[in-house]
Design a protein around this motif. Structure first.
Motif, PDB file in Angstrom:
ATOM      1  N   VAL A 170     -29.436 -21.461  -0.799  1.00  0.00           N
ATOM      2  CA  VAL A 170     -28.211 -21.185  -2.075  1.00  0.00           C
ATOM      3  C   VAL A 170     -26.974 -21.651  -1.520  1.00  0.00           C
ATOM      4  CG1 VAL A 170     -27.112 -19.335  -3.346  1.00  0.00           C
ATOM      5  CG2 VAL A 170     -29.408 -19.043  -2.684  1.00  0.00           C
ATOM      6  N   PRO A 171     -26.295 -22.520  -2.053  1.00  0.00           N
ATOM      7  CA  PRO A 171     -25.265 -23.416  -1.843  1.00  0.00           C
ATOM      8  C   PRO A 171     -24.164 -22.071  -1.358  1.00  0.00           C
ATOM      9  CG  PRO A 171     -26.028 -24.395  -3.686  1.00  0.00           C
ATOM     10  CD  PRO A 171     -26.877 -23.348  -3.644  1.00  0.00           C
ATOM     11  N   VAL A 172     -23.417 -22.208  -0.545  1.00  0.00           N
ATOM     12  CA  VAL A 172     -22.257 -21.425   0.112  1.00  0.00           C
ATOM     13  C   VAL A 172     -22.973 -20.198   0.574  1.00  0.00           C
ATOM     14  CG1 VAL A 172     -19.993 -20.293  -0.455  1.00  0.00           C
ATOM     15  CG2 VAL A 172     -20.744 -22.255  -1.567  1.00  0.00           C
ATOM     16  N   LEU A 173     -24.098 -19.555   0.109  1.00  0.00           N
ATOM     17  CA  LEU A 173     -24.643 -18.306   0.832  1.00  0.00           C
ATOM     18  C   LEU A 173     -24.831 -18.462   2.303  1.00  0.00           C
ATOM     19  CD1 LEU A 173     -26.665 -16.263  -1.718  1.00  0.00           C
ATOM     20  CD2 LEU A 173     -24.466 -15.633  -0.572  1.00  0.00           C
ATOM     21  N   SER A 174     -25.240 -19.884   2.677  1.00  0.00           N
ATOM     22  CA  SER A 174     -25.768 -20.338   4.076  1.00  0.00           C
ATOM     23  C   SER A 174     -24.386 -19.782   4.817  1.00  0.00           C
ATOM     24  CB  SER A 174     -26.116 -21.420   4.259  1.00  0.00           C
ATOM     25  OG  SER A 174     -25.211 -22.419   3.727  1.00  0.00           O
ATOM     26  N   PHE A 175     -23.403 -20.041   4.545  1.00  0.00           N
ATOM     27  CA  PHE A 175     -22.128 -19.754   5.592  1.00  0.00           C
ATOM     28  C   PHE A 175     -22.167 -18.396   5.749  1.00  0.00           C
ATOM     29  CE2 PHE A 175     -21.332 -23.787   3.185  1.00  0.00           C
ATOM     30  CZ  PHE A 175     -21.314 -24.664   4.254  1.00  0.00           C
ATOM     31  N   TRP A 176     -22.042 -17.402   4.623  1.00  0.00           N
ATOM     32  CA  TRP A 176     -22.048 -16.052   4.877  1.00  0.00           C
ATOM     33  C   TRP A 176     -23.512 -15.687   5.608  1.00  0.00           C
ATOM     34  CZ3 TRP A 176     -26.002 -12.601   2.938  1.00  0.00           C
ATOM     35  CH2 TRP A 176     -25.597 -11.322   3.028  1.00  0.00           C
ATOM     36  N   ALA A 177     -24.309 -16.047   5.510  1.00  0.00           N
ATOM     37  CA  ALA A 177     -25.585 -15.572   6.322  1.00  0.00           C
ATOM     38  C   ALA A 177     -25.495 -15.767   7.742  1.00  0.00           C
ATOM     39  CB  ALA A 177     -26.961 -16.113   5.732  1.00  0.00           C
ATOM     40  N   GLU A 178     -24.836 -17.214   7.962  1.00  0.00           N
ATOM     41  CA  GLU A 178     -24.493 -17.469   9.077  1.00  0.00           C
ATOM     42  C   GLU A 178     -23.393 -16.533  10.054  1.00  0.00           C
ATOM     43  OE1 GLU A 178     -22.028 -19.036  12.619  1.00  0.00           O
ATOM     44  OE2 GLU A 178     -21.396 -19.239  10.225  1.00  0.00           O
ATOM     45  N   HIS A 179     -22.372 -16.330   9.071  1.00  0.00           N
ATOM     46  CA  HIS A 179     -21.254 -15.330   9.746  1.00  0.00           C
ATOM     47  C   HIS A 179     -22.141 -13.991   9.901  1.00  0.00           C
ATOM     48  CE1 HIS A 179     -17.313 -13.943  10.269  1.00  0.00           C
ATOM     49  NE2 HIS A 179     -17.633 -12.905   9.309  1.00  0.00           N
ATOM     50  N   ARG A 180     -22.665 -13.484   8.940  1.00  0.00           N
ATOM     51  CA  ARG A 180     -23.272 -12.260   9.176  1.00  0.00           C
ATOM     52  C   ARG A 180     -24.463 -11.877  10.470  1.00  0.00           C
ATOM     53  NH1 ARG A 180     -27.950  -9.441   5.702  1.00  0.00           N
ATOM     54  NH2 ARG A 180     -29.066 -11.385   6.195  1.00  0.00           N
ATOM     55  N   ALA A 181     -25.252 -13.206  10.748  1.00  0.00           N
ATOM     56  CA  ALA A 181     -25.818 -13.155  11.747  1.00  0.00           C
ATOM     57  C   ALA A 181     -25.388 -13.228  13.174  1.00  0.00           C
ATOM     58  CB  ALA A 181     -26.990 -14.333  11.549  1.00  0.00           C
ATOM     59  N   THR A 182     -24.248 -14.180  13.079  1.00  0.00           N
ATOM     60  CA  THR A 182     -23.576 -14.036  14.308  1.00  0.00           C
ATOM     61  C   THR A 182     -22.895 -12.791  14.787  1.00  0.00           C
ATOM     62  OG1 THR A 182     -23.044 -16.548  13.867  1.00  0.00           O
ATOM     63  CG2 THR A 182     -21.302 -15.604  15.435  1.00  0.00           C
ATOM     64  N   GLN A 183     -22.160 -12.394  13.636  1.00  0.00           N
ATOM     65  CA  GLN A 183     -21.552 -11.142  13.839  1.00  0.00           C
ATOM     66  C   GLN A 183     -22.560  -9.978  14.545  1.00  0.00           C
ATOM     67  OE1 GLN A 183     -19.730  -9.906  10.254  1.00  0.00           O
ATOM     68  NE2 GLN A 183     -17.678 -10.224  11.051  1.00  0.00           N
ATOM     69  N   ARG A 184     -23.771  -9.887  13.920  1.00  0.00           N
ATOM     70  CA  ARG A 184     -24.810  -9.018  14.302  1.00  0.00           C
ATOM     71  C   ARG A 184     -25.180  -9.334  15.897  1.00  0.00           C
ATOM     72  NH1 ARG A 184     -30.335  -7.183  11.338  1.00  0.00           N
ATOM     73  NH2 ARG A 184     -31.137  -6.063  13.205  1.00  0.00           N
ATOM     74  N   VAL A 185     -25.283 -10.510  16.152  1.00  0.00           N
ATOM     75  CA  VAL A 185     -25.789 -10.715  17.303  1.00  0.00           C
ATOM     76  C   VAL A 185     -24.757 -10.499  18.482  1.00  0.00           C
ATOM     77  CG1 VAL A 185     -26.363 -12.940  18.763  1.00  0.00           C
ATOM     78  CG2 VAL A 185     -27.349 -12.762  16.770  1.00  0.00           C
ATOM     79  N   ARG A 186     -23.519 -10.907  18.183  1.00  0.00           N
ATOM     80  CA  ARG A 186     -22.493 -10.760  19.111  1.00  0.00           C
ATOM     81  C   ARG A 186     -22.220  -9.135  19.220  1.00  0.00           C
ATOM     82  NH1 ARG A 186     -18.098 -15.309  17.219  1.00  0.00           N
ATOM     83  NH2 ARG A 186     -19.426 -16.903  18.482  1.00  0.00           N
ATOM     84  N   ALA A 187     -22.403  -8.417  18.193  1.00  0.00           N
ATOM     85  CA  ALA A 187     -21.991  -6.795  18.375  1.00  0.00           C
ATOM     86  C   ALA A 187     -23.295  -6.397  18.958  1.00  0.00           C
ATOM     87  CB  ALA A 187     -22.166  -6.310  16.751  1.00  0.00           C
ATOM     88  N   GLU A 188     -24.613  -6.668  18.911  1.00  0.00           N
ATOM     89  CA  GLU A 188     -25.665  -6.080  19.672  1.00  0.00           C
ATOM     90  C   GLU A 188     -25.518  -6.646  21.044  1.00  0.00           C
ATOM     91  OE1 GLU A 188     -29.125  -7.503  17.747  1.00  0.00           O
ATOM     92  OE2 GLU A 188     -29.120  -5.880  16.263  1.00  0.00           O
ATOM     93  N   ALA A 189     -25.079  -7.944  21.104  1.00  0.00           N
ATOM     94  CA  ALA A 189     -24.924  -8.387  22.878  1.00  0.00           C
ATOM     95  C   ALA A 189     -23.813  -7.427  23.572  1.00  0.00           C
ATOM     96  CB  ALA A 189     -24.411  -9.543  23.005  1.00  0.00           C
ATOM     97  N   ALA A 190     -22.651  -7.129  22.819  1.00  0.00           N
ATOM     98  CA  ALA A 190     -21.628  -6.129  23.311  1.00  0.00           C
ATOM     99  C   ALA A 190     -22.048  -4.742  23.440  1.00  0.00           C
ATOM    100  CB  ALA A 190     -20.293  -6.076  22.189  1.00  0.00           C
ATOM    101  N   ALA A 191     -22.929  -4.273  22.742  1.00  0.00           N
ATOM    102  CA  ALA A 191     -23.534  -2.893  22.578  1.00  0.00           C
ATOM    103  C   ALA A 191     -24.373  -2.805  23.991  1.00  0.00           C
ATOM    104  CB  ALA A 191     -24.262  -2.550  21.435  1.00  0.00           C
ATOM    105  N   ASP A 192     -25.325  -3.846  24.260  1.00  0.00           N
ATOM    106  CA  ASP A 192     -26.066  -3.886  25.461  1.00  0.00           C
ATOM    107  C   ASP A 192     -25.246  -4.118  26.447  1.00  0.00           C
ATOM    108  OD1 ASP A 192     -28.167  -4.045  23.752  1.00  0.00           O
ATOM    109  OD2 ASP A 192     -28.503  -6.115  23.656  1.00  0.00           O
ATOM    110  N   ALA A 193     -24.075  -4.818  26.473  1.00  0.00           N
ATOM    111  CA  ALA A 193     -23.403  -5.041  27.906  1.00  0.00           C
ATOM    112  C   ALA A 193     -22.599  -3.537  28.221  1.00  0.00           C
ATOM    113  CB  ALA A 193     -21.954  -5.955  27.448  1.00  0.00           C
ATOM    114  N   LEU A 194     -22.425  -2.651  27.453  1.00  0.00           N
ATOM    115  CA  LEU A 194     -21.835  -1.400  27.546  1.00  0.00           C
ATOM    116  C   LEU A 194     -22.701  -0.292  27.925  1.00  0.00           C
ATOM    117  CD1 LEU A 194     -19.311  -1.075  24.457  1.00  0.00           C
ATOM    118  CD2 LEU A 194     -18.819  -1.694  26.721  1.00  0.00           C
ATOM    119  N   GLU A 195     -24.092  -0.563  27.739  1.00  0.00           N
ATOM    120  CA  GLU A 195     -25.085   0.606  28.155  1.00  0.00           C
ATOM    121  C   GLU A 195     -25.228   0.467  29.489  1.00  0.00           C
ATOM    122  OE1 GLU A 195     -28.899   0.063  26.181  1.00  0.00           O
ATOM    123  OE2 GLU A 195     -28.045   0.223  24.248  1.00  0.00           O
TER     124      GLU A 195
END
Length: 118
Positions: free
Chosen positions: A88-113
């Motif tokens: 879907v045009p333009v939605l790929s950018f939103w999905a990429e942003h959403r996925a990047t945020q999720r991966v980075r948030a999970e990595a930060a949470a793992d680093a704090l455990e």
């Protein structure tokens, strides 16, 4: 940043840009410009060549997204939305942003455990 995330981000961006050009430039020029005009020929070239290129690169995008989803243990619905957004045009950018945020948030949470082996 992990390699799977980088590969996914690069492919999502490339596929997203190609899809935007294909759908928002190539298709209108091909079908809305006057028959036999230079603009119509440019639109035909874009839809033919970028369409094929987008198709091949989308397969690589699917693989990169699947590998990231597997590494990050994403749920099936989240993975499917991420994969489908590449079509879907333009939605790929939103999905990429959403996925990047999720991966980075999970990595930060793992680093704090705390390390359970201590």
């Amino acid at each position: 940043m992990n390699r799977n995330l980088t590969a996914y981000r690069v492919m999502a961006t490339i596929v997203g840009v190609l899809l935007v050009v294909l759908i928002l430039v190539g298709v209108p020029l091909k079908y809305l410009a006057g028959d036999g005009t230079d603009l119509q020929e440019i639109g035909a070239w874009i839809t033919t060549n970028l369409g094929v290129l987008h198709g091949w690169l989308y397969m690589i995008f699917l693989f990169a997204a699947f590998m990231l989803a597997r590494r990050e243990a994403w749920e099936l619905p989240y993975t499917l939305v991420t994969l489908i957004c590449g079509t879907v045009p333009v939605l790929s950018f939103w999905a990429e942003h959403r996925a990047t945020q999720r991966v980075r948030a999970e990595a930060a949470a793992d680093a704090l455990e705390p390390d359970p082996s201590r």
